[in-house]
Design an enzyme around this catalytic site. Structure first.
Site, PDB file in Angstrom:
ATOM      1  N   TRP A 186      18.805  53.703  39.800  1.00  0.00           N
ATOM      2  CA  TRP A 186      17.806  52.687  39.425  1.00  0.00           C
ATOM      3  C   TRP A 186      18.337  51.569  38.520  1.00  0.00           C
ATOM      4  O   TRP A 186      17.800  50.471  38.531  1.00  0.00           O
ATOM      5  CB  TRP A 186      16.556  53.313  38.768  1.00  0.00           C
ATOM      6  CG  TRP A 186      15.435  52.330  38.674  1.00  0.00           C
ATOM      7  CD1 TRP A 186      14.597  51.935  39.669  1.00  0.00           C
ATOM      8  CD2 TRP A 186      15.036  51.566  37.512  1.00  0.00           C
ATOM      9  NE1 TRP A 186      13.723  50.982  39.210  1.00  0.00           N
ATOM     10  CE2 TRP A 186      13.968  50.747  37.888  1.00  0.00           C
ATOM     11  CE3 TRP A 186      15.501  51.513  36.195  1.00  0.00           C
ATOM     12  CZ2 TRP A 186      13.340  49.876  37.007  1.00  0.00           C
ATOM     13  CZ3 TRP A 186      14.881  50.642  35.311  1.00  0.00           C
ATOM     14  CH2 TRP A 186      13.806  49.840  35.727  1.00  0.00           C
ATOM     15  N   ASP A 187      19.405  51.790  37.767  1.00  0.00           N
ATOM     16  CA  ASP A 187      19.834  50.741  36.819  1.00  0.00           C
ATOM     17  C   ASP A 187      21.353  50.572  36.821  1.00  0.00           C
ATOM     18  O   ASP A 187      21.963  50.414  35.765  1.00  0.00           O
ATOM     19  CB  ASP A 187      19.327  51.082  35.410  1.00  0.00           C
ATOM     20  CG  ASP A 187      19.306  49.864  34.501  1.00  0.00           C
ATOM     21  OD1 ASP A 187      19.321  48.726  35.016  1.00  0.00           O
ATOM     22  OD2 ASP A 187      19.291  50.044  33.263  1.00  0.00           O
ATOM     23  N   LEU A 188      21.964  50.604  38.006  1.00  0.00           N
ATOM     24  CA  LEU A 188      23.425  50.527  38.052  1.00  0.00           C
ATOM     25  C   LEU A 188      23.896  49.071  38.081  1.00  0.00           C
ATOM     26  O   LEU A 188      24.183  48.508  39.126  1.00  0.00           O
ATOM     27  CB  LEU A 188      23.983  51.319  39.241  1.00  0.00           C
ATOM     28  CG  LEU A 188      25.482  51.619  39.108  1.00  0.00           C
ATOM     29  CD1 LEU A 188      25.753  52.521  37.910  1.00  0.00           C
ATOM     30  CD2 LEU A 188      26.045  52.241  40.368  1.00  0.00           C
ATOM     31  N   ASN A 192      26.521  49.226  32.901  1.00  0.00           N
ATOM     32  CA  ASN A 192      26.306  50.673  32.955  1.00  0.00           C
ATOM     33  C   ASN A 192      27.407  51.386  33.743  1.00  0.00           C
ATOM     34  O   ASN A 192      27.215  52.497  34.238  1.00  0.00           O
ATOM     35  CB  ASN A 192      24.920  51.004  33.537  1.00  0.00           C
ATOM     36  CG  ASN A 192      23.833  50.961  32.463  1.00  0.00           C
ATOM     37  OD1 ASN A 192      24.129  51.061  31.276  1.00  0.00           O
ATOM     38  ND2 ASN A 192      22.581  50.830  32.876  1.00  0.00           N
TER      39      ASN A 192
END
Ligand code: ADP
Ligand code: MG
Length: 292
Positions: A186-188, A192
């Site tokens: 979801w937040d790559l 990150n």
């Protein structure tokens, strides 16, 4: 009168208790602090040494549904393409994680194709896993977005913005019946992905959900736009690279990326915006949404 929401109060209480939490988990897991703390959007990350001197980090974040899902996801991935979870507490969501090299992220790689190729390789591995129970499902997330859309539309002043949001919702409406079953990060985004030792690069900071990998492209497409004067071209190049590496159906992947645009715009409007963020509009256009 200043109105402070229940969530804000909970956040303040959590922040006030943070020093005690750090002390508690250092004692419980016999950790020695080993350098200044880091923080990102939501977490406090303290470099520590484990008994015997092995480097690790203590990561504390306010316990929420996403934080619990992160524990589930990290356990299932078990270090495959992502930071390894060494220990955790299910109540406070405290995590003891393998220490990576936070002095280098993919944002530091000059060549965008090179950075995106690394990210694509990690995303392919992460999304090759079937999602376990215990993480939210895109089926419900997409249905919820569609239910919230009419009210958001009524708040947008410009008819072109309304048209764009409607077209994103229409695409999601077509895809919602086939939401997929992969474990998504979801937040790559570039920040990150940290340099590491057991592999050159590893992902951190997941907010896992179950769904179609096409819903996982947006943070990568949206990473570090300041590297370009032509974001549409950059996004399309990255989209080509990602869909090829993950062997995705391009139309479906573009549709779910418009789903991410819808999600972002709904949050903005629910926070009081009456116009769409130009960055979201650019992303939608790069994905083939009609020009306003
Ligand atoms: N395993 C790790 N090893 C070293 N540094 C880390 C690790 N995990 C996180 N960090 C550092 O802490 C920062 C915030 O952590 P992150 O998990 O991304 O939380 P947030 O949700 O707050 O962005 C990262 O950007 C990085 O600098
Ligand atoms: Mg982060």
């Amino acid at each position: 009168m200043v109105v402070v929401s229940g969530e804000r109060i909970a956040e303040r209480e959590w922040l006030a208790g943070l020093p005690d939490h750090v002390a508690l988990w250092c004692e419980r897991w016999s950790l020695e602090p080993d350098g200044p703390p880091r923080s990102g959007e939501a977490a406090l990350v303290l470099p520590v040494l484990r008994p015997g001197g092995g480097p690790a980090v203590l990561r504390l974040q306010m316990p929420k549904a996403e934080t619990r899902a992160a524990l589930v996801g990290l356990r299932v991935w078990d270090g495959e393409g992502i930071v390894r979870l060494l220990d955790s507490d299910p109540v406070t969501c405290a995590m003891l994680l393998e220490r990576l090299d936070d002095s280098r992220t993919l944002a530091d790689v000059e060549d965008d194709d090179e950075a995106m190729t690394v990210l694509a390789g990690l995303l392919r591995r992460l999304t090759s896993v079937t999602a376990p129970t215990g993480v939210p499902h895109l089926r419900e997330i997409a249905a919820d977005m569609l239910a919230r859309t009419p009210e958001a539309l009524a708040s947008l002043a410009d008819p072109a913005d309304r048209e764009l949001l409607s077209s994103c919702a229409a695409v999601v409406g077509e895809l919602v019946g086939e939401p997929g079953d992969r474990l998504l990060h979801w937040d790559l985004h570039y920040g990150n992905v940290l340099a590491a030792q057991r592999e050159p690069w590893l992902a951190i900071d997941p907010e896992p959900l179950a769904g179609d990998p096409g819903f996982d492209l947006w943070p990568a497409l949206d990473s570090a736009w300041d590297v370009t004067v032509d974001p549409v071209r950059l996004v399309r190049r990255r989209f080509d690279l990602l869909t090829e590496a993950l062997e995705l159906d391009r139309e479906r992947a573009a549709g779910w990326t418009l789903g991410r645009v819808l999600q972002n715009c709904l949050w903005d409007v629910e926070d009081g915006a009456t116009a769409l963020d130009p960055r979201q509009v650019t992303m939608a256009q790069a994905m083939g949404a009609p020009e306003a």
